[in-house]
Design a protein around this motif. Structure first.
Motif, PDB file in Angstrom:
ATOM      1  N   ASP A 258       0.842  -1.211   0.000  1.00  7.99           N
ATOM      2  CA  ASP A 258       0.000   0.000   0.000  1.00  7.99           C
ATOM      3  C   ASP A 258       0.874   1.257   0.000  1.00  7.99           C
ATOM      4  O   ASP A 258       1.941   1.287   0.611  1.00  7.99           O
ATOM      5  CB  ASP A 258      -0.909   0.042   1.237  1.00  7.99           C
ATOM      6  N   GLU A 259       0.356   2.271  -0.661  1.00 10.25           N
ATOM      7  CA  GLU A 259       1.079   3.544  -0.693  1.00 10.25           C
ATOM      8  C   GLU A 259       0.716   4.364   0.554  1.00 10.25           C
ATOM      9  O   GLU A 259      -0.423   4.331   1.021  1.00 10.25           O
ATOM     10  CB  GLU A 259       0.714   4.321  -1.955  1.00 10.25           C
ATOM     11  N   VAL A 260       1.699   5.093   1.048  1.00  9.44           N
ATOM     12  CA  VAL A 260       1.522   5.882   2.268  1.00  9.44           C
ATOM     13  C   VAL A 260       1.892   7.331   1.961  1.00  9.44           C
ATOM     14  O   VAL A 260       2.886   7.588   1.292  1.00  9.44           O
ATOM     15  CB  VAL A 260       2.460   5.322   3.375  1.00  9.44           C
ATOM     16  N   PHE A 261       1.063   8.259   2.443  1.00 11.32           N
ATOM     17  CA  PHE A 261       1.338   9.682   2.193  1.00 11.32           C
ATOM     18  C   PHE A 261       1.646  10.431   3.488  1.00 11.32           C
ATOM     19  O   PHE A 261       1.004  10.207   4.512  1.00 11.32           O
ATOM     20  CB  PHE A 261       0.148  10.334   1.477  1.00 11.32           C
ATOM     21  N   ALA A 262       2.598  11.329   3.390  1.00 10.57           N
ATOM     22  CA  ALA A 262       2.982  12.173   4.541  1.00 10.57           C
ATOM     23  C   ALA A 262       1.978  13.317   4.671  1.00 10.57           C
ATOM     24  O   ALA A 262       1.220  13.577   3.744  1.00 10.57           O
ATOM     25  CB  ALA A 262       4.379  12.726   4.292  1.00 10.57           C
TER      26      ALA A 262
ATOM     27  N   TRP B 107      -0.094  24.386   5.267  1.00 11.07           N
ATOM     28  CA  TRP B 107       0.159  24.463   6.711  1.00 11.07           C
ATOM     29  C   TRP B 107       0.257  23.080   7.334  1.00 11.07           C
ATOM     30  O   TRP B 107       0.046  22.909   8.527  1.00 11.07           O
ATOM     31  CB  TRP B 107      -0.951  25.298   7.391  1.00 11.07           C
ATOM     32  N   MET B 108       0.521  22.074   6.494  1.00  7.33           N
ATOM     33  CA  MET B 108       0.609  20.688   6.943  1.00  7.33           C
ATOM     34  C   MET B 108      -0.681  20.249   7.643  1.00  7.33           C
ATOM     35  O   MET B 108      -0.668  19.480   8.600  1.00  7.33           O
ATOM     36  CB  MET B 108       1.809  20.500   7.902  1.00  7.33           C
ATOM     37  N   GLN B 109      -1.799  20.803   7.162  1.00  4.71           N
ATOM     38  CA  GLN B 109      -3.067  20.508   7.816  1.00  4.71           C
ATOM     39  C   GLN B 109      -3.693  19.205   7.342  1.00  4.71           C
ATOM     40  O   GLN B 109      -4.568  18.666   8.012  1.00  4.71           O
ATOM     41  CB  GLN B 109      -4.058  21.675   7.601  1.00  4.71           C
ATOM     42  N   VAL B 110      -3.240  18.699   6.178  1.00  4.59           N
ATOM     43  CA  VAL B 110      -3.793  17.441   5.667  1.00  4.59           C
ATOM     44  C   VAL B 110      -3.008  16.296   6.313  1.00  4.59           C
ATOM     45  O   VAL B 110      -1.802  16.174   6.097  1.00  4.59           O
ATOM     46  CB  VAL B 110      -3.674  17.368   4.122  1.00  4.59           C
ATOM     47  N   PRO B 111      -3.674  15.498   7.137  1.00  4.92           N
ATOM     48  CA  PRO B 111      -2.923  14.468   7.875  1.00  4.92           C
ATOM     49  C   PRO B 111      -2.387  13.364   6.965  1.00  4.92           C
ATOM     50  O   PRO B 111      -2.896  13.148   5.863  1.00  4.92           O
ATOM     51  CB  PRO B 111      -3.952  13.920   8.867  1.00  4.92           C
ATOM     52  N   GLY B 112      -1.373  12.676   7.466  1.00  3.63           N
ATOM     53  CA  GLY B 112      -0.803  11.558   6.727  1.00  3.63           C
ATOM     54  C   GLY B 112      -1.768  10.374   6.727  1.00  3.63           C
ATOM     55  O   GLY B 112      -2.771  10.365   7.451  1.00  3.63           O
ATOM     56  N   THR B 113      -1.441   9.357   5.929  1.00  7.78           N
ATOM     57  CA  THR B 113      -2.273   8.142   5.836  1.00  7.78           C
ATOM     58  C   THR B 113      -2.347   7.449   7.206  1.00  7.78           C
ATOM     59  O   THR B 113      -1.350   7.358   7.920  1.00  7.78           O
ATOM     60  CB  THR B 113      -1.620   7.165   4.825  1.00  7.78           C
TER      61      THR B 113
ATOM     62  N   GLU C 132       6.350  -1.832   3.206  1.00  6.31           N
ATOM     63  CA  GLU C 132       7.244  -2.930   2.836  1.00  6.31           C
ATOM     64  C   GLU C 132       6.782  -4.232   3.506  1.00  6.31           C
ATOM     65  O   GLU C 132       6.736  -5.272   2.884  1.00  6.31           O
ATOM     66  CB  GLU C 132       8.672  -2.577   3.281  1.00  6.31           C
ATOM     67  N   LYS C 133       6.457  -4.083   4.804  1.00  7.87           N
ATOM     68  CA  LYS C 133       6.063  -5.289   5.547  1.00  7.87           C
ATOM     69  C   LYS C 133       5.100  -4.916   6.656  1.00  7.87           C
ATOM     70  O   LYS C 133       5.250  -3.870   7.281  1.00  7.87           O
ATOM     71  CB  LYS C 133       7.315  -5.935   6.155  1.00  7.87           C
ATOM     72  N   VAL C 134       4.090  -5.774   6.867  1.00  6.28           N
ATOM     73  CA  VAL C 134       3.174  -5.562   7.996  1.00  6.28           C
ATOM     74  C   VAL C 134       3.276  -6.788   8.899  1.00  6.28           C
ATOM     75  O   VAL C 134       3.221  -7.923   8.417  1.00  6.28           O
ATOM     76  CB  VAL C 134       1.713  -5.387   7.513  1.00  6.28           C
ATOM     77  N   HIS C 135       3.445  -6.561  10.169  1.00  2.59           N
ATOM     78  CA  HIS C 135       3.497  -7.677  11.129  1.00  2.59           C
ATOM     79  C   HIS C 135       2.062  -8.073  11.466  1.00  2.59           C
ATOM     80  O   HIS C 135       1.512  -7.679  12.496  1.00  2.59           O
ATOM     81  CB  HIS C 135       4.297  -7.285  12.368  1.00  2.59           C
ATOM     82  N   THR C 136       1.481  -8.839  10.565  1.00  2.15           N
ATOM     83  CA  THR C 136       0.056  -9.184  10.685  1.00  2.15           C
ATOM     84  C   THR C 136      -0.233  -9.995  11.945  1.00  2.15           C
ATOM     85  O   THR C 136      -1.376 -10.051  12.390  1.00  2.15           O
ATOM     86  CB  THR C 136      -0.395  -9.983   9.450  1.00  2.15           C
ATOM     87  N   GLU C 137       0.823 -10.617  12.501  1.00  2.00           N
ATOM     88  CA  GLU C 137       0.593 -11.410  13.707  1.00  2.00           C
ATOM     89  C   GLU C 137       0.121 -10.537  14.884  1.00  2.00           C
ATOM     90  O   GLU C 137      -0.442 -11.041  15.850  1.00  2.00           O
ATOM     91  CB  GLU C 137       1.854 -12.211  14.087  1.00  2.00           C
TER      92      GLU C 137
END
Lengths: 238, 303
Positions: free
Chosen positions: A59-63, A68-74, A97-102
């Protein structure tokens, strides 16, 4: 490709201590084709609690963004402790890259690594990463706004930050929090203010660097690093 | 002859009388005990260049002479010759106003310190309302306004004395009481209490009431910190900080459309609507694109 840059820093540090130039390491960086390098950032649990993952690998992640940096990240994950729900959002852009699904749906301890984000580095970030080995980063003691003390600001205005020498005990900054101004005393090694990471009126999170300081004798090495990265970045993007 | 000269005993008497009016669910006596240090020593002057500068010098000379500085000491002056506001703003401080500072030896935890600016604004607004000005209000963080005009402003600065490194907080206050003539650039922006009430105010009496409220609100800071350290819930409604609850009752900031900036007068940053205050006093702002942002420093002007 796991955190190539970090390995390089380590190498730099070891070789620096033996008086070897960073030239070869930089050559290594540029010659191995890492012209658009990245950093692997581990996302950790902010405190103990039950977590629910909100993303999957790839998944893509956005900062945060906006003027004013008012739009929060993902949103990365949700954590709940004592009926207190928190959505934890990304500070960096990149790809999961990796999710620790456990750990999904499980109770975790603070600091547990939940996922890893592959964050592409910009030229400025590459330089900052390389400088981590040479600079002393003076962190923000609290989440607040910061500005230089009157004396330091006067020197910065007159000559620029990179010729202003500071030493432990100096009142370098003023912290402004809820209209309460408090002096901030420097406690790192003596040196010049090489990098300034805050802007007046913009909130800095606790622990984030405010300034990067280096001793006079390290200045030539720093200039060499910056010149090299800039030149090679330009060459590779022509 | 000095005009503004309240006494420590006068302040304490008002504090003890006021505290009896608190609802029984508040631990009023404890709050009173915590706050009694405010105004325990009061120095009144005819004139000073700047009260906070005088306070810093007094801290230094006291500590250098091997003595302990009395926390809660209040320095007053009938007029200030070199007074200034935040940044490089001028502050007009002629005879007739309440000008001075309170020196607090900092024994609060960092999370409580950020409420000090709220304490001083709340104290002033409470007294002004007590004088019958029901439409006085607090603008985040601590400007006291009446009908859109500024009645009082405050400066809160930390100071570390150089001998032992002890930290103090200097709470500077400027309240327009009987000084109804302002410089031309402040016309329509500033107001004095005597003009609102159409009568001259007893300066010492007003100051004693203000210091008693300040003592009470500093008492609340310590009381709430004490609750937190004992792992108990805070005393305000739904477990919010009691001082924040008092501030919300006195403020008209939430719901306003504002211009925000670190130095909003010379460098305004953006327009937003105030949608609330977070638990630590941060201002929750909704920007024009609908996204929310929380600010912990800076200032606002209503638009």
């Amino acid at each position: 490709m796991k955190n190539f840059i970090s390995k390089l820093f380590k190498k730099n540090r070891e070789e620096e201590s033996h008086g070897i130039s960073t030239e070869r390491d930089l050559e290594e960086l540029l010659n191995t084709g890492v012209l658009a390098p990245f950093e692997c950032i581990d996302v950790q649990a902010v405190h103990t609690g039950r977590v629910v993952m909100k993303l999957a690998a790839g998944d893509e992640v956005f900062a945060p963004s906006g003027e004013w940096m008012q739009v929060p990240g993902t949103v990365l994950y949700e954590i709940t402790r004592e009926r207190n729900h928190k959505l934890i959002k990304a500070h960096y852009n990149g790809t999961v890259e990796k999710v620790h699904t456990e750990f999904d749906g499980q109770f975790v301890e603070a600091g547990e690594t939940l996922m890893t984000i592959k964050h592409p580095l910009k030229k400025k970030e590459v330089i900052e990463q390389l400088l981590k080995d040479v600079l002393f980063f003076f962190p923000a003691p609290e989440t607040a706004s910061y500005f230089f003390s009157v004396d330091v600001q006067r020197q910065v205005d007159r000559k620029g930050a990179r010729v202003v020498t500071i030493e432990p005990g100096d009142e370098v900054l003023t912290m402004s929090l809820m209209k309460r101004d408090a002096p901030v005393y420097y406690d790192g090694e003596k040196g010049v203010i090489h990098s300034v990471y805050f802007k007046q009126g913009v909130t800095v999170e606790r622990g984030e660097p405010l300034i990067g300081v280096c001793s006079h004798d390290k200045l030539p090495v720093i200039e060499k690093i910056i010149t090299k990265v800039r030149a090679d970045w330009y060459r590779s993007n022509r | 002859m000095v005009e503004n000269c309240p006494t420590s005993k006068g302040v304490l008497d008002i504090l003890q009388a006021d505290i009896k009016l608190y609802p029984p669910l508040y631990e009023a006596e404890k709050i009173c005990q915590f706050g009694e240090f405010v105004g325990s020593v009061i120095e009144s002057h005819k004139t000073l260049p700047r009260a906070m500068e005088y306070g810093r010098n007094l801290i230094n000379s006291t500590v250098e002479s091997g003595k302990s500085f009395p926390s809660g000491m209040v320095i007053l002056a009938d007029s200030l010759s070199q007074s200034k506001g935040r940044f490089t703003r001028s502050w007009h401080a002629p005879i007739g106003g309440v000008w001075g500072c309170m020196v607090h030896a900092n024994t609060l935890q960092p999370q409580s310190r950020s409420f000090i600016p709220f304490a001083v604004g709340v104290s002033c607004c409470e007294v002004v309302r007590g004088y019958g000005v029901a439409d006085s209000s607090v603008r985040w963080v601590n400007d006291v306004l009446v009908r859109g005009m500024k009645l009082a402003g405050f400066l809160v600065e930390a100071y570390t004395e150089p001998t032992y490194g002890e930290e103090f907080t200097l709470v500077g206050f400027g309240i327009n009481i009987n000084n109804s003539v302002f410089p031309a650039e402040l016309n329509g922006l500033a107001v004095a209490l005597c003009d609102i009430l159409q009568k001259k105010i007893d300066l010492s009496q007003f100051t004693a009431h203000f210091l008693a409220k300040l003592a009470c609100n500093f008492g609340i800071l310590y009381h709430e910190e004490n609750c937190e350290l004992r792992g108990e819930s805070l005393s305000g409604k739904d477990g919010v900080h009691l001082l924040l609850e008092k501030w919300l009752n006195l403020s008209d900031t939430v719901g306003q459309n504002v211009l925000y900036g670190f130095d909003v007068m010379s460098a305004p940053q953006y327009r937003a609507k105030v949608v609330g205050i977070d638990d630590s006093g941060g201002l929750r702002l909704q920007l024009e694109d609908g996204f929310e942002k929380i600010e912990y420093s800076g200032e606002v002007r209503y638009i």
